[in-house]
Structure formats: C-alpha cells, structure tokens
Design a protein around this motif. Structure first.
Motif, short mmCIF file in Angstrom:
data_model
loop_
_atom_site.label_atom_id
_atom_site.label_comp_id
_atom_site.label_asym_id
_atom_site.label_seq_id
_atom_site.Cartn_x
_atom_site.Cartn_y
_atom_site.Cartn_z
N UNK A 291 0.75 -1.09 -0.22
CA UNK A 291 0.18 0.01 0.29
C UNK A 291 0.84 1.95 0.15
N UNK A 292 1.71 1.74 0.39
CA UNK A 292 3.03 2.26 0.79
C UNK A 292 3.20 2.76 -1.38
N UNK A 293 2.76 1.72 -1.78
CA UNK A 293 3.17 2.41 -3.33
C UNK A 293 2.48 2.33 -4.43
N UNK A 294 0.69 2.96 -3.90
CA UNK A 294 0.07 3.03 -5.07
C UNK A 294 -0.45 4.71 -4.44
N UNK A 295 -0.80 4.62 -5.95
CA UNK A 295 -0.72 6.75 -6.29
C UNK A 295 -2.34 6.31 -6.07
N UNK A 296 -2.87 7.43 -5.15
CA UNK A 296 -4.43 7.87 -4.79
C UNK A 296 -4.75 8.88 -4.80
N UNK A 297 -6.31 9.02 -5.81
CA UNK A 297 -6.89 9.92 -5.65
C UNK A 297 -8.09 10.45 -4.61
N UNK A 298 -8.44 11.28 -4.40
CA UNK A 298 -9.29 11.37 -3.60
C UNK A 298 -10.90 11.91 -4.06
N UNK A 299 -11.88 11.87 -4.15
CA UNK A 299 -13.52 12.86 -3.60
C UNK A 299 -13.55 13.34 -2.22
N UNK A 300 -13.95 14.12 -1.94
CA UNK A 300 -14.54 14.02 -0.70
C UNK A 300 -13.56 13.23 0.28
N UNK A 301 -14.10 12.05 0.86
CA UNK A 301 -13.66 11.62 1.67
C UNK A 301 -13.54 10.10 1.15
N UNK A 302 -13.79 9.69 0.60
CA UNK A 302 -13.73 8.33 -0.07
C UNK A 302 -11.36 8.91 -0.86
N UNK A 303 -11.23 7.53 -0.78
CA UNK A 303 -10.12 7.80 -1.35
C UNK A 303 -9.61 5.83 -2.47
N UNK A 304 -9.31 6.60 -3.77
CA UNK A 304 -9.42 5.76 -5.09
C UNK A 304 -7.76 5.20 -5.22
N UNK A 305 -7.51 3.72 -5.37
CA UNK A 305 -6.39 3.86 -6.24
C UNK A 305 -6.80 3.70 -7.44
N UNK A 306 -5.40 4.20 -7.46
CA UNK A 306 -5.23 4.82 -9.25
C UNK A 306 -4.22 3.54 -9.65
N UNK A 307 -2.95 3.83 -9.64
CA UNK A 307 -2.32 2.25 -9.42
C UNK A 307 -1.58 1.94 -8.19
N UNK A 308 -0.86 0.69 -8.31
CA UNK A 308 -0.02 -0.28 -7.96
C UNK A 308 1.95 -0.07 -8.40
N UNK A 309 2.32 0.05 -7.24
CA UNK A 309 4.18 -0.13 -8.07
C UNK A 309 4.28 -1.69 -7.32
#
Ligand code: C2O
Ligand code: CU
Length: 479
Positions: A291-309
C-alpha cells in the motif's frame, strides 16, 4: 461529492483493492503515419469498463481504443493527422497544450467548423515544445470526452533522456458507471453536475484499465507522464509514496527535479505532471507493504487507488539516468514592466454567489440559469459574447488577474499559449512554473503572465467540462 482540496494527512487512507488481480499498465497503441498522415477516427466502440464480468459500454473512442492511440512525435516536427468523424454528431480535435497555429486548434465556432458525421478534416501543425500533451474532442466535450474521446500526444526532445521502456504514460480517467458496471449514460448532462463539481465517476482507470500494476526495475530511472483526462475530478496524488520527484508540469520541464508538494500534488482535469522515479533498495524493503506504493486519488472523504507499484530486480539494461534535467522549451519571457492588465472574475455555481449574469444579451436570474443550464460566469457573462475578453498586439505581455468568487475550485485553461503563475493570493511563488492550465481554489486570487505571441482567436475556459459548458468560457484575440 465535495471536490475541494483542503485535505490533511489524516485523510490520506491508503487503499489497495486489487479486485481484478495485478494487471500491468497497458502500453498504448502508437499511431503510425503511413503516407505521412496519421489516421485518426472517432468511432462508436463497445468496451467492458468494470472488469470482465460487466456488460459492454458503448463508448466513443479514437481508433477504437481507450485511450486513443499514442501520438509520438519529435520536437519541431510537422504533425499530420487525417481525422474522420464516424459518429452521428459533429466533433473536432483539440491538441491540448500545443502552442499551435490557430486554424488547427480545433475549437468549433472559433477556429473551424465542427467536423460533421462522415466528414474528414486534416490537422497539420508544428510542435514547438517537447513534453507531455494530449488531444481530445472539443465539441460538446462534457459528453464526448466523458465517452472516451481523448489520447496522449508526446513530443520527444531531440535527444530523449529515457528509452521507451523507461518512459511510461499514465493517462488517468474516472468513469461514472451504473449499477451494472456500464457507463452511466442517463446522467450525462445532469444539471446537478453542471452547477456543482462537474461529472465525477467512481471507476478509475489508467490507460483504460482499473488499478494496474506499474512494474519498475530496481535502480533504474523512469519518467512517468501523468495525464488527467477526467471531465472534472481533481486527482490528489502523493508521488512521495515512491520517492518520486516532479520534473515537469503541463509539458514544461522544471530547471531542476523537485520534491513533490505535501501532502499531495493536485492534478486538475487536463493538467499533466511528469515524475522521475528511481526505485531504491529501501523501496524494495517496503514491498511487503504494497500500500506504500499506491498512487491514490480523493473525492471528498473517499480515497481511490489509481495504480500500484511493483519493484523487480533489474535486468541490468539501463542504469539510473546520468542526467535527468530536461531541456527548456523555447518560450518568450513575459515583460512585466510593459504588461497589459486584464482581470477575470469567476462567479456562479451552487452555494456561491448565484447573482445575475448576462447570457445571449439577456440578464438572467437563478430561474433562467436553471432553464438555460448556464450557472457560471466570467466577468458577469456566461458563455461569452461576440467581444473578446481582450485584444492584444502580437508580442504584448498580458497579466491576467483572476479572482474565484465561487464556492468551488477550477482549472482554467488558455489555448495556444503557456503562461507563468506570478502571484498566488498576493504572494510571489518560489518558482514561476510554465503551465497551460492553472488551479484556483475558492476565494483565491491567481495572477498569471504570458506573452501573447500566437495570432488568432483563443479560448480561455474552465477545464471542468461541465463548468465550461455551463458558462465558464471566454476568448481573447491576438493580432
Ligand atoms: Cu483541453 Cu479547450 O481544452
Ligand atoms: Cu470550473
């Protein structure tokens, strides 16, 4: 559904939901020029969005792929695209961020007539700057871009620093799906989106795929080109999760690689950010905790994973790049002493000052706004009139002072020019970065400067595409 960016570190909940298994980031089809022309077609294409279980969505794509083909050219080259519209409605192609000749800018009603169904249009233009750009439909873009009409446009430096396997495009989009995982057609043009944050979707894709894995080799340097192709979603990205540095915004490199802003970099619709990453031993040691290697996007309080390394052993083909400083683009420096000042006030939208504004020569109140779908204004005018915001002689420096009096953030895009941000809320920024789309939060003032050196009629609009359709656009003239 709050798209504001006032987050603190506590809200940064790492999330890696590899529901569909670890799939690599798809490489894109590279468009080839056969007879000197690249063939580009807007077509209706069925595609599964939400994994293999879902039904197909009838999307509108370039050459049948999502994203459209990667157009990759050399700096200074002449690009020739033969575009054919195979849709049932008129469209056009805009080459976002290219300081292009006006007639090729792809704005119906301003630089060309829309390309009708069955028609062909040849786009022929030079590319003065190297960097990460993109192309997208520019007619009813709130609909056409949402349905998939976009692709990357990469302009290589004369002497590229990274080979192709270390030069990765991550074109990010969010899709609004219905309960069957199919593109939510019914909500296209929903006025609640137009007057609020724009169309947001909960299904994120990179190069058309949900939550892919980006494979990086230990000790090798990569250039990651992030492009936000979403209609309205701000991607809040924390490149520090992979110890990445930022090397360019909107195609234009920094003088030196830079540590990312904390706690995140906000990547607004249409903006690009190039990252430099060289995974170290330390990064591998942290691999247990993916999870340290995830690029993440937010909308409000939700957090969405974009991609994993995923960091793998190097095969020893490429070492860390010797030099990662990219050459500057040939752009004129603004002459601030002799600048022409222009102001741009943004008003309207839900929860903001829904005052009165002009539209088609008529004063409108809130009821007319709902009826016409015009909720936003620049200097009190929705969706521009006959008169440009300003007219400049070629070579004139413009200082544009913008004031966001709405309740929402915006990403404002200037066509045909790059500009520098010279003041942010009364303060001089540390770096005068070159951009083609700038971020302005609510109650903020941003001052930008540029040399109006590209003759023609140019659009200036919010790149949250619903905002633009709902009034946040104007134009300027360079003679
Ligand atoms: Cu990316 Cu007016 O466009
Ligand atoms: Cu906006």
């Amino acid at each position: 559904m709050d798209n504001r960016s006032h987050f603190n570190r506590r809200d940064f909940i790492k999330f890696v939901g590899l529901g569909v298994g670890a799939l690599a980031v798809p490489t894109l089809v590279v468009a080839e020029a056969d007879d000197g022309f690249i063939d580009l077609r807007a077509t209706k294409t069925a595609k599964k969005l939400a994994g293999s279980q879902s039904a197909q969505s009838d999307l509108w794509l370039y050459n049948g792929t999502s994203p459209g083909p990667e157009i990759r050219v050399k700096q200074g080259q002449t690009v020739r695209v033969r575009f054919t519209n195979e849709l049932d409605e008129p469209t056009s192609v805009h080459w976002h961020g290219i300081r292009i000749v006006n007639a090729m800018d792809g704005v119906p009603g301003l630089t060309q007539d829309a390309v009708g169904p069955g028609e062909t249009f040849e786009y022929i233009f030079d590319v003065p700057d190297a960097g990460t750009f993109w192309y997208h439909a520019h007619n009813r873009s709130w609909e056409q871009v949402a349905l998939g009409l976009y692709g990357p446009l990469i302009v290589e430096e004369a002497d590229p620093v990274f080979d192709r396997s270390h030069d990765l495009i991550l074109m990010i989009d969010d899709w609004r799906l219905d309960e069957n995982g199919v593109f939510d057609f019914a909500s296209l043009g929903f006025m609640g989106d137009w007057s609020h944050a724009g169309r947001l979707g909960g299904w994120l894709t990179v190069n058309g795929q949900s939550q892919p894995t980006i494979k990086l080799a230990l000790g090798e340097s990569y250039r990651l080109r992030l492009i936000n192709a979403a209609n309205a979603r701000i991607m809040f990205i924390d490149p520090s999760v992979i110890s990445a540095e930022v090397i360019a915004y909107d195609g234009f490199p920094f003088a030196e690689p830079r540590a990312p802003q904390t706690p995140y970099e906000a990547l607004l619709p249409a903006q690009r950010m190039d990252l430099l990453v060289t995974p170290t031993e330390k990064a591998v040691a942290r691999l247990n905790d993916l999870s340290d290697f995830a690029l993440t996007a937010f909308a409000g309080r939700e957090s969405l994973s974009i991609a994993v390394f995923d960091v793998v052993e190097s095969s020893g083909t490429q070492k860390a790049a010797a030099s990662t400083t990219l050459p500057m683009n040939p752009i004129a420096q603004p002459d601030l002493e002799n600048a022409m000042s222009v102001s741009l006030n943004m008003e309207g939208g839900a929860m903001g000052r829904m005052g009165r504004m002009m539209h088609n020569g008529m004063m409108m109140g809130p009821r007319e706004m709902r009826r016409t779908g015009q909720f936003w204004s620049f200097n009190g005018v929705a969706n521009f009139g006959d008169k440009p915001l300003f007219e400049a002689k070629k070579g004139q420096t413009i200082v544009l002072t913008t004031d966001n009096q709405t309740g929402w953030p915006h990403g404002i895009h200037l066509h045909g020019h790059h500009f520098q941000i010279i003041e942010h809320n009364g303060k001089t920024p540390k770096h005068f970065d070159w951009r083609d789309t700038f971020t302005i939060e609510r109650d903020e003032q941003v001052k930008i400067a540029f040399v109006a050196d590209n003759p023609g009629n140019w659009l200036l609009h919010c790149h949250m595409l619903e905002h633009s359709a709902a009034g946040m656009k104007t134009w300027f003239k360079v003679i």
